[in-house]
Design a protein around this motif. Structure first.
Motif, mmCIF file in Angstrom:
data_model
loop_
_atom_site.group_PDB
_atom_site.id
_atom_site.type_symbol
_atom_site.label_atom_id
_atom_site.label_comp_id
_atom_site.label_asym_id
_atom_site.label_seq_id
_atom_site.Cartn_x
_atom_site.Cartn_y
_atom_site.Cartn_z
ATOM 1 N N THR A 333 0.808 -1.225 0.000
ATOM 2 C CA THR A 333 0.000 0.000 0.000
ATOM 3 C C THR A 333 0.841 1.274 0.000
ATOM 4 O OG1 THR A 333 -0.258 -0.294 2.392
ATOM 5 C CG2 THR A 333 -2.092 -0.964 1.004
ATOM 6 N N ASP A 334 2.066 1.222 0.535
ATOM 7 C CA ASP A 334 2.881 2.441 0.494
ATOM 8 C C ASP A 334 3.155 2.852 -0.949
ATOM 9 O OD1 ASP A 334 4.599 0.261 0.064
ATOM 10 O OD2 ASP A 334 6.223 1.059 1.289
ATOM 11 N N GLU A 335 3.433 1.871 -1.813
ATOM 12 C CA GLU A 335 3.642 2.182 -3.228
ATOM 13 C C GLU A 335 2.370 2.755 -3.860
ATOM 14 O OE1 GLU A 335 4.599 0.061 -7.540
ATOM 15 O OE2 GLU A 335 4.649 -1.160 -5.704
ATOM 16 N N LEU A 336 1.216 2.217 -3.465
ATOM 17 C CA LEU A 336 -0.036 2.701 -4.039
ATOM 18 C C LEU A 336 -0.276 4.165 -3.700
ATOM 19 C CD1 LEU A 336 -2.433 -0.343 -3.434
ATOM 20 C CD2 LEU A 336 -0.836 0.065 -5.305
ATOM 21 N N GLU A 342 1.584 10.882 -7.055
ATOM 22 C CA GLU A 342 2.262 11.374 -8.263
ATOM 23 C C GLU A 342 1.265 11.651 -9.379
ATOM 24 O OE1 GLU A 342 5.474 9.939 -11.657
ATOM 25 O OE2 GLU A 342 5.405 8.852 -9.740
ATOM 26 N N CYS A 343 0.363 10.715 -9.607
ATOM 27 C CA CYS A 343 -0.605 10.887 -10.699
ATOM 28 C C CYS A 343 -1.511 12.099 -10.454
ATOM 29 C CB CYS A 343 -1.434 9.621 -10.871
ATOM 30 S SG CYS A 343 -0.489 8.202 -11.466
ATOM 31 N N ASN A 344 -1.941 12.275 -9.215
ATOM 32 C CA ASN A 344 -2.767 13.430 -8.904
ATOM 33 C C ASN A 344 -2.048 14.736 -9.234
ATOM 34 O OD1 ASN A 344 -5.488 13.278 -7.945
ATOM 35 N ND2 ASN A 344 -4.788 12.116 -6.183
ATOM 36 N N VAL A 345 -0.813 14.842 -8.806
ATOM 37 C CA VAL A 345 -0.063 16.074 -9.046
ATOM 38 C C VAL A 345 0.147 16.283 -10.539
ATOM 39 C CG1 VAL A 345 2.185 17.187 -8.756
ATOM 40 C CG2 VAL A 345 1.046 16.148 -6.790
ATOM 41 N N ARG A 346 0.488 15.242 -11.249
ATOM 42 C CA ARG A 346 0.713 15.372 -12.698
ATOM 43 C C ARG A 346 -0.556 15.805 -13.421
ATOM 44 N NH1 ARG A 346 5.471 13.521 -14.794
ATOM 45 N NH2 ARG A 346 6.830 12.249 -13.471
ATOM 46 N N MET A 347 -1.707 15.430 -12.883
ATOM 47 C CA MET A 347 -2.976 15.820 -13.499
ATOM 48 C C MET A 347 -3.474 17.174 -13.000
ATOM 49 S SD MET A 347 -5.108 12.233 -13.805
ATOM 50 C CE MET A 347 -5.294 12.053 -12.030
ATOM 51 N N GLY A 348 -2.671 17.820 -12.141
ATOM 52 C CA GLY A 348 -3.029 19.145 -11.661
ATOM 53 C C GLY A 348 -3.727 19.174 -10.321
ATOM 54 N N ASN A 349 -3.941 18.006 -9.714
ATOM 55 C CA ASN A 349 -4.609 17.937 -8.410
ATOM 56 C C ASN A 349 -3.556 17.923 -7.296
ATOM 57 O OD1 ASN A 349 -7.076 17.630 -9.831
ATOM 58 N ND2 ASN A 349 -6.679 15.430 -10.021
ATOM 59 N N VAL A 350 -2.878 19.041 -7.151
ATOM 60 C CA VAL A 350 -1.742 19.111 -6.238
ATOM 61 C C VAL A 350 -2.156 18.862 -4.795
ATOM 62 C CG1 VAL A 350 0.115 20.582 -5.345
ATOM 63 C CG2 VAL A 350 -0.489 20.653 -7.784
ATOM 64 N N MET A 354 -0.627 15.916 -2.413
ATOM 65 C CA MET A 354 0.086 16.194 -1.171
ATOM 66 C C MET A 354 -0.604 15.534 0.017
ATOM 67 S SD MET A 354 2.669 17.655 -2.220
ATOM 68 C CE MET A 354 3.343 17.825 -0.575
ATOM 69 N N ALA A 355 -1.922 15.399 -0.047
ATOM 70 C CA ALA A 355 -2.648 14.734 1.040
ATOM 71 C C ALA A 355 -2.228 13.271 1.151
ATOM 72 C CB ALA A 355 -4.152 14.844 0.813
ATOM 73 N N ASP A 356 -2.081 12.593 0.009
ATOM 74 C CA ASP A 356 -1.631 11.200 0.032
ATOM 75 C C ASP A 356 -0.205 11.093 0.560
ATOM 76 O OD1 ASP A 356 -3.818 9.688 -0.716
ATOM 77 O OD2 ASP A 356 -3.399 9.802 -2.855
ATOM 78 N N LEU A 357 0.664 11.980 0.096
ATOM 79 C CA LEU A 357 2.052 11.934 0.564
ATOM 80 C C LEU A 357 2.124 12.208 2.057
ATOM 81 C CD1 LEU A 357 5.078 11.698 -0.100
ATOM 82 C CD2 LEU A 357 5.083 14.186 -0.405
ATOM 83 N N ASN A 358 1.438 13.214 2.534
ATOM 84 C CA ASN A 358 1.458 13.537 3.964
ATOM 85 C C ASN A 358 0.880 12.401 4.799
ATOM 86 O OD1 ASN A 358 2.654 16.089 3.749
ATOM 87 N ND2 ASN A 358 0.679 17.088 3.341
#
Length: 452
Positions: A333-336, A342-350, A354-358
């Motif tokens: 799940t950490d990879e998920l 990454e995909c969210n940010v690349r699509m403009g959903n910064v 960041m919520a997933d990373l945090n």
């Protein structure tokens, strides 16, 4: 005498296959091979974890930049270990990543060919579908790993370049040839989409694939193709199965200082697999890249959980989810979370990225010390997520693919080795990123070798 097009790839497979089947099956005559007959036999063939789960390619990881070798260790390596380390592995032979991956593919194809002879009915439909879909999953997963190892990154410019050999039958006599990169990825995605429709949501063990493992592997495939909206779609589906993360604060001091802090089959594990053992990457040889180790904050618990620091200050990796010196290459799940971020940010959903990373990092830092990142700039957020992806997912068979796809997008990441006072550099987008096929396979089949 056999014609040259006879599939030499499978010469080594026969031995592996016979040994695997001998545990379960009565031997009968069919082209000189033992063959399974019942659904139970086919399931047992897929349950041979030594072939199906524990033989994923490791040459890419051994070629990547998370580690370095001391001069004395390098000098003592066998030739193929030295060649892999400096990206000059022009003399590989059959007993390697290529042959091991095609052993798995052969078993998968045998199951797919044999299951057609079984009658699917109301009483066996669930078992039939799970076996069929699992074979598709295993085949696609190895194809994907082979693409990451032996082909260039998928781009609009490279997609007609040489990919790997697509073997979709267990017939030894089929001609071997290299399909294009685009054809190979299309095959992978088709297999995985089909398997995702038929696999069960839960299995009796994480060494058997389920529906969500197929979704996660689709996300991996699309991520490596830089098709980020599709990668997001499938990783989001995969996270509907398991959102659990290990809280590193719950690792006892004894665990943190242990040789291997993590338990095999821990709660983050969605599907269990391992890389082939690499002589370059053993804990007695591979030293963690110095700058990489220094990038972990003092309050980052991965610093203690992942690494052992020697008296001379060098560090070695101990943080495999295999719970041993073996290298976990399955899906967790950490990879998920990192893929979705990454995909969210690349699509403009910064903000979502960041919520997933945090959320992930909150489980990795000492309680009360992690300050969530607040970034609004897409470029800064992406750089941070990619940095944390590297720090979180060491030695899982992902870094070589990451280097290729990021350089294909202009990442300009170079790798440097220092030996005998000389610097050896792998330039971005070098042909050496597509590792050479085994020399004996090229010689015996007449297939084209990767360009140097």
């Amino acid at each position: 005498m056999m014609k040259r097009f006879l599939n030499i790839l499978w010469l080594g497979v026969v031995v592996f296959f016979l040994s695997a089947c001998q545990k379960y099956l009565e031997v009968q005559s069919n082209y000189g091979l033992a063959v399974p007959n019942s659904l139970d036999d086919l399931q047992k063939l897929l349950d041979d974890s030594q072939i199906m789960n524990l033989k994923f390619p490791s040459f890419g990881e051994a070629s990547a930049d998370n580690y370095y070798l001391s001069q004395s260790v390098y000098d003592a390596l066998l030739d193929y270990g030295q060649q892999t380390y400096i990206w000059q592995n022009d003399h590989m032979n059959f007993g390697n990543d290529w042959s091991s991956a095609y052993n798995t593919i052969y078993n998968s194809n045998l199951v797919l060919d044999r299951i057609k002879k079984s009658n699917r009915n109301e009483g066996n439909a669930n078992q039939y579908d799970a076996i069929y879909a699992s074979a598709k999953f295993y085949r696609a997963s190895q194809y994907l790993a082979l693409l990451w190892t032996y082909s260039k990154a998928y781009t609009q410019e490279s997609k007609t370049d040489m990919g790997i050999v697509l073997r979709n039958s267990s017939d030894f006599h089929e001609q071997s040839y290299r399909s294009s990169i685009a054809e190979c990825y299309e095959n992978v995605i088709t297999d995985l989409k089909e398997s995702s429709l038929m696999l069960p949501e839960k299995t009796s063990h994480v060494m058997r694939p389920n529906k969500y493992a197929a979704y996660a592997t689709l996300a991996r495939a699309y991520l490596s193709m830089q098709v980020y909206d599709s990668a997001y779609y499938y990783v989001d589906l995969a996270l509907k199965y398991n959102v659990d993360l290990l809280d590193f604060n719950n690792l006892s001091e004894v665990k943190m200082t242990a040789s291997y802090p993590f338990t095999i089959f821990n709660k983050e594990t969605l599907f269990y697999a391992e890389l082939l053992v690499s002589i370059n990457l053993t804990s007695s040889r591979a030293l963690t890249d110095t700058l990489l180790y220094r990038s972990y904050d003092s309050n980052d618990l991965r610093r203690s959980a992942y690494f052992k620091v020697a008296a001379d200050g060098t560090t070695t990796f101990k943080g495999s989810y295999a719970g041993s010196s073996k290298m976990f290459s399955g899906i967790a799940t950490d990879e998920l979370y990192l893929m979705r971020a990454e995909c969210n940010v690349r699509m403009g959903n910064v903000e979502a990225g960041m919520a997933d990373l945090n959320h992930l990092l909150g489980y990795r830092y000492k309680t009360g010390t992690f300050i969530p990142y607040v970034l609004k700039d897409k470029r800064e957020a992406l750089a941070l997520i990619l940095k944390e992806r590297r720090k979180e997912l060491l030695y899982r068979g992902l870094r070589w693919m990451d280097l290729k796809r990021l350089n294909a997008e202009g990442g300009e990441i170079s790798i440097t080795r220092k030996l005998n006072g000389q610097l050896i550099t792998l330039q971005p987008n070098s042909n050496a990123y597509a590792l050479p096929l085994p020399e004996d396979i090229i010689r015996l089949t007449g297939m084209q070798q990767n360009p140097k």
